[in-house]
Scaffold this motif. Sequence first.
Motif, short mmCIF file in Angstrom:
data_model
loop_
_atom_site.label_atom_id
_atom_site.label_comp_id
_atom_site.label_asym_id
_atom_site.label_seq_id
_atom_site.Cartn_x
_atom_site.Cartn_y
_atom_site.Cartn_z
N GLU A 100 23.88 -9.16 -17.82
CA GLU A 100 25.21 -9.75 -17.91
C GLU A 100 26.12 -8.90 -18.81
OE1 GLU A 100 27.18 -12.35 -16.95
OE2 GLU A 100 28.55 -11.83 -18.58
N LEU B 63 27.88 -11.58 -24.52
CA LEU B 63 28.16 -12.95 -24.99
C LEU B 63 26.88 -13.72 -25.29
CD1 LEU B 63 29.44 -15.26 -22.10
CD2 LEU B 63 28.13 -13.19 -21.76
N HIS C 208 30.82 -12.15 -17.10
CA HIS C 208 31.65 -13.27 -17.54
C HIS C 208 32.69 -12.71 -18.51
CE1 HIS C 208 28.03 -15.53 -16.25
NE2 HIS C 208 28.74 -16.64 -16.30
N TRP D 279 35.47 -19.48 -19.66
CA TRP D 279 35.65 -20.90 -19.33
C TRP D 279 37.04 -21.40 -19.75
CZ3 TRP D 279 31.19 -18.54 -20.84
CH2 TRP D 279 30.08 -18.70 -20.01
N TRP E 281 17.38 -21.07 -25.09
CA TRP E 281 17.04 -21.92 -26.24
C TRP E 281 16.03 -22.98 -25.79
CZ3 TRP E 281 22.45 -22.06 -24.74
CH2 TRP E 281 23.22 -21.09 -25.37
C1 BMA Z 1 25.69 -19.89 -18.87
C2 BMA Z 1 24.96 -20.24 -20.16
C3 BMA Z 1 25.71 -19.62 -21.30
C4 BMA Z 1 25.86 -18.10 -21.06
C5 BMA Z 1 26.45 -17.81 -19.69
C6 BMA Z 1 26.49 -16.34 -19.37
O1 BMA Z 1 25.07 -20.49 -17.79
O2 BMA Z 1 23.64 -19.73 -20.12
O3 BMA Z 1 25.03 -19.85 -22.50
O4 BMA Z 1 26.68 -17.53 -22.05
O5 BMA Z 1 25.70 -18.48 -18.71
O6 BMA Z 1 25.24 -15.75 -19.38
#
Ligand code: BMA
Length: 384
Positions: free
Chosen positions: A108, A120, A147, A158, A348
Motif C-alpha cells: 500500500e 499510512l 490510499h 476518507w 491489530w
Molecule cells: C483499511 C484499514 C486501515 C488502513 C487502510 C489502508 O481497511 O486497514 O487501518 O489504513 O485499510 O491500508
Amino acid sequence: MFESLISISTKSEKIRLLFVKIILLLFIVSSCKSTTALMRKDAQLADAKATKETKYLYNRINALSKVGYAFGHQDATAYGMGWKNDGKLYKSDVNEVTGDHPAVHGFELGHLELGHTQNLDTVNFGLMKTLIRKAHQKGGIITISWHPNNPVSLKSSWDHTPAVYAILKGAPLHQKYRAWLRKVADFMLDLKDASGNAIPVAFRPFHEMSGPWFWWGEGHCSSEEYKKLWQETFDILTNDYEVHNLLYIYAPDVVEDSAGYLKYYPGDNFVDMLGIDIYHKRSAEEFMTILKKDLAILKKVATDKKMPYALTESGLNMIPIPNWWTQVLDKEIGGTGIAWALFWRNAWPNHYFAPFTGQGSSEDFVTFKNLPHVLFLKDIKKIR
Ligand code: BMA
C-alpha cells in the motif's frame, strides 16, 4: 550428440539423420515462434510499452486462473499478529500457520505522495521495496493499492471534501497531483530485480469507487470526473513518467449489476484486469449471496472483455467462524475463475483477516491451503 551418431552411420543413414535433424530444428524454431505469437496476442495491455516481464505476469495470471485461485494477503511479510518486520526478517503469519507464504503479496502506497518515509499503516517504504523484491524473487505476485490523502483538504482518503475535479488537467491542483504521481512513478521504477529489470506490479488505484467512503468514491465526484482522473493518471504514469511495469486493475466495491460495475469504468484502453472488493460484514449467508451475485457480474464483464479478474480484497474480520475458509469462502469462490483472492492486513488484535498461530480458524485454513485449486507461493512458482 547428432555428430557422433552420424559418424557411425552409412551414407543413407547419414541422410536420414540429417532429415531428422532438420525436422527437429524446424520444430524448435516453430514452437519458439508460436510462444512469442501467443504472448503478443494474449498480452494486449493498456500500456503499449509494457515491459516483457509485465506481459509475462499478465500471461501467468491468466494461466494460474485456469488451475485455481491464488491466496493473497496484504502486508503479509511487513508485520503480523504481535510482530513487526525490522528489516532482518522474512516471515508471515500465513507461513507460520501453513508452512508456505501467500502467492499474492499486497502492499500500500498511501502517504508516499506526502513524501513520508512510511505509509499510512507504518510500513517503511524502503522496507516495502525490499519485501517486494523478495516476494518477486520467490515467484510471488505483487499487487499495490494506494490510499492517497485528500489533495484539497490534505486529510485522509476518507475525507470527503470534493477533490477529483480539482486535480484534473487544467484545474488548480493539477500540478500538485502530478508531483504526487512523480513519487508513485519513482517508487515503481525503483522496483528492480537482481538483473536490473523492473518488477511487474498489478496496480489497483482509486479502488472501491462504487462506495461512498473515499474522496474519489460515489457521491464525491461524477463518474465522468472519475474516468478522467483514471485516464489522466494512466497517461501521466506511462507517457510522461515512463512507467511500464504496471498492470492496471479496476476494482469497485459491491455492486448491484453490470451497469453499476461499469459506472466508473475508464475504458478498455486504460485497464488490464478487473477486480471487486467484497468483505464478510454481517451473516455468512449474506456474504455468500453477495459473493455469488457479484462474482457472476465480475465474471460476465471480464469474459466479455477477455480480461483476467480477481477478488481484489476480502475477509472476515477476526475470523470468528472456525471453518470459514472451506465452508463459507471457498464454497462460493472456488471454480469462479478468479485469479486470486486477497485478504486484508493483520493489523491489530481486533483488525486481522488471516489466521496466525493459535487463531481459531487455523486448522481449517490448513485444510483450505491443501485444496488442489487453492494456490500458495510454492504452487504458483510452478506456473510459468
Ligand atoms: C483499511 C484499514 C486501515 C488502513 C487502510 C489502508 O481497511 O486497514 O487501518 O489504513 O485499510 O491500508
